[in-house]
Scaffold this active site. Structure first.
Site, PDB file in Angstrom:
ATOM      1  N   HIS A  54       0.850  -1.192   0.000  1.00 15.55           N
ATOM      2  CA  HIS A  54       0.000   0.000   0.000  1.00 15.55           C
ATOM      3  C   HIS A  54       0.886   1.242   0.000  1.00 15.55           C
ATOM      4  O   HIS A  54       2.111   1.155   0.159  1.00 15.55           O
ATOM      5  CB  HIS A  54      -0.947  -0.004   1.198  1.00 15.55           C
ATOM      6  CG  HIS A  54      -0.271   0.097   2.530  1.00 15.55           C
ATOM      7  ND1 HIS A  54       0.554  -0.882   3.034  1.00 15.55           N
ATOM      8  CD2 HIS A  54      -0.307   1.069   3.480  1.00 15.55           C
ATOM      9  CE1 HIS A  54       0.987  -0.525   4.230  1.00 15.55           C
ATOM     10  NE2 HIS A  54       0.485   0.658   4.521  1.00 15.55           N
ATOM     11  N   HIS A 102       7.552  -4.785  11.658  1.00 17.96           N
ATOM     12  CA  HIS A 102       6.743  -3.564  11.605  1.00 17.96           C
ATOM     13  C   HIS A 102       6.381  -3.109  13.023  1.00 17.96           C
ATOM     14  O   HIS A 102       5.211  -2.935  13.373  1.00 17.96           O
ATOM     15  CB  HIS A 102       5.483  -3.804  10.755  1.00 17.96           C
ATOM     16  CG  HIS A 102       4.762  -2.541  10.380  1.00 17.96           C
ATOM     17  ND1 HIS A 102       3.793  -1.964  11.162  1.00 17.96           N
ATOM     18  CD2 HIS A 102       4.864  -1.749   9.287  1.00 17.96           C
ATOM     19  CE1 HIS A 102       3.312  -0.884  10.579  1.00 17.96           C
ATOM     20  NE2 HIS A 102       3.963  -0.722   9.431  1.00 17.96           N
ATOM     21  N   ASP A 130       5.913   4.625   4.966  1.00 18.62           N
ATOM     22  CA  ASP A 130       6.894   3.667   5.488  1.00 18.62           C
ATOM     23  C   ASP A 130       6.977   2.395   4.656  1.00 18.62           C
ATOM     24  O   ASP A 130       7.827   1.538   4.903  1.00 18.62           O
ATOM     25  CB  ASP A 130       6.603   3.333   6.952  1.00 18.62           C
ATOM     26  CG  ASP A 130       5.182   2.873   7.214  1.00 18.62           C
ATOM     27  OD1 ASP A 130       4.258   3.427   6.589  1.00 18.62           O
ATOM     28  OD2 ASP A 130       4.981   1.974   8.047  1.00 18.62           O
ATOM     29  N   HIS A 131       6.112   2.279   3.649  1.00 19.37           N
ATOM     30  CA  HIS A 131       6.115   1.104   2.778  1.00 19.37           C
ATOM     31  C   HIS A 131       6.491   1.428   1.330  1.00 19.37           C
ATOM     32  O   HIS A 131       6.549   0.509   0.511  1.00 19.37           O
ATOM     33  CB  HIS A 131       4.740   0.431   2.809  1.00 19.37           C
ATOM     34  CG  HIS A 131       4.362  -0.080   4.155  1.00 19.37           C
ATOM     35  ND1 HIS A 131       4.513  -1.397   4.539  1.00 19.37           N
ATOM     36  CD2 HIS A 131       3.870   0.565   5.243  1.00 19.37           C
ATOM     37  CE1 HIS A 131       4.120  -1.541   5.790  1.00 19.37           C
ATOM     38  NE2 HIS A 131       3.719  -0.368   6.242  1.00 19.37           N
ATOM     39  N   HIS A 158      -7.329  -2.105   5.785  1.00 21.56           N
ATOM     40  CA  HIS A 158      -6.557  -0.941   6.192  1.00 21.56           C
ATOM     41  C   HIS A 158      -7.248   0.291   5.602  1.00 21.56           C
ATOM     42  O   HIS A 158      -7.994   0.164   4.616  1.00 21.56           O
ATOM     43  CB  HIS A 158      -5.113  -1.072   5.680  1.00 21.56           C
ATOM     44  CG  HIS A 158      -4.113  -0.294   6.459  1.00 21.56           C
ATOM     45  ND1 HIS A 158      -3.982  -0.387   7.826  1.00 21.56           N
ATOM     46  CD2 HIS A 158      -3.173   0.614   6.065  1.00 21.56           C
ATOM     47  CE1 HIS A 158      -3.006   0.409   8.226  1.00 21.56           C
ATOM     48  NE2 HIS A 158      -2.504   1.030   7.186  1.00 21.56           N
TER      49      HIS A 158
END
Length: 303
Positions: free
Chosen positions: A61, A264, A65-66, A139
């Site tokens: 997504h 995570h 942070d990804h 999410h």
């Protein structure tokens, strides 16, 4: 060579010892980079991972942070003139974000990036490695988990081959053709081998507990899963659409996982030992609390 190279284990905020997310799965000739957060290119250098090792980029997504490491990684592919195409899988609803990240600054584009936006649950790629599929998670922004499945095969039994005098090129011929004429008899593959389950890998990030978490994790030899919070903050985890170490342990136990990799972690935690303790209360397999630059081997095939 099948192993997970951990490039970062933090969640929203990196810490002095935990970089933003980043996970490289080495799977034979494939190098699949999942969720490259900020700083991933430098972490690759520390871990001894070259741009030429990468064959696929998989983004769950478009929270920073990804994905904020994508510009550096993509530009490095061109700088190093990676000769093979690199396939990129990401939620289709974030195509605009991917386009911005891909061309975040001026550079000479020499590498071939083949985009494969993920629109819904299903297979996103197939090849010699097996089948790569995606499933929607729970999410606030569209998020997909990934699952890699190797086809089932057969394991040759050396003692039976030896008893029948089958050796060298004859073994390969028997594997390819399913039978071999030897000394006035026909030997079938079933006589000298046994079923071998293909390996399975699952990657689950940023989600509340939902049905697709279990679908992704089912029978996984290795499950890499977010465990942002400890159980004491379960209400906070639910409010922010995340999971706890306890939930991760229960998923692993119910799904028959062999190696559970927790990652995570919220920046609020300095000591990560309690994550392993909470997961192990529910799961009696191997529990790994991921640390930056660690390497975790995919377990050998089941017999």
């Amino acid at each position: 060579m099948r192993e997970l190279v951990v490039l970062g284990t933090s969640s929203q905020v990196p810490t002095r010892v935990r970089n933003h997310n980043g996970y490289l799965l080495r799977w034979d000739t494939e190098g699949i980079l999942f969720d490259p957060g900020e700083g991933t290119q430098r972490q690759m250098a520390f871990a001894g991972v070259a741009a030429t090792d990468l064959t696929r980029l998989c983004v769950t997504h478009f929270h920073g942070d990804h994905c904020l490491g994508l510009p550096g990684v993509i530009q490095r592919l061109s700088l190093d003139r990676v000769p093979h195409p690199v396939h990129a899988h990401y939620p289709a609803s974030g195509a605009e974000y991917f386009a911005r990240l891909r061309h975040a600054s001026s550079f000479y584009e020499a590498a071939s990036i083949v985009e494969g936006p993920v629109h819904d649950d299903g297979v996103v790629a197939t090849g010699a490695f097996g089948t790569l599929s995606a499933r929607r998670l729970d999410h606030p922004v569209e998020t997909f988990g990934y699952r890699l499945v190797e086809p089932d095969g057969r394991r040759m039994l050396p003692e039976r081959l030896a008893a029948l005098g089958i050796r060298g090129p004859e073994v390969g011929r028997l594997q390819r053709e399913g039978l071999l004429h030897k000394d006035d008899r026909t030997v079938t593959l079933d006589e000298v081998s046994e079923p071998r389950a293909g390996q399975r890998f699952a990657f689950v990030m940023d989600t509340r507990l939902c049905d697709n978490v279990y679908a992704l994790a089912d029978g996984a030899d290795m499950l890499v899963i977010e465990s942002t919070y400890l159980d004491a903050e379960a209400a906070l985890a639910a409010a922010h659409s995340h999971m706890t170490a306890t939930q991760a342990g229960r998923v692993a136990a119910e799904c028959g996982v062999r190696t559970l990799v927790l990652t995570h972690f919220s920046q609020r935690y300095e000591d990560l030992a309690p994550f392993a303790e909470e997961a192990a209360r529910h799961f009696d397999g191997e529990v790994v609390v991921a640390t930056d630059l660690a390497r975790v081997k995919v377990p050998s095939r089941r017999h």
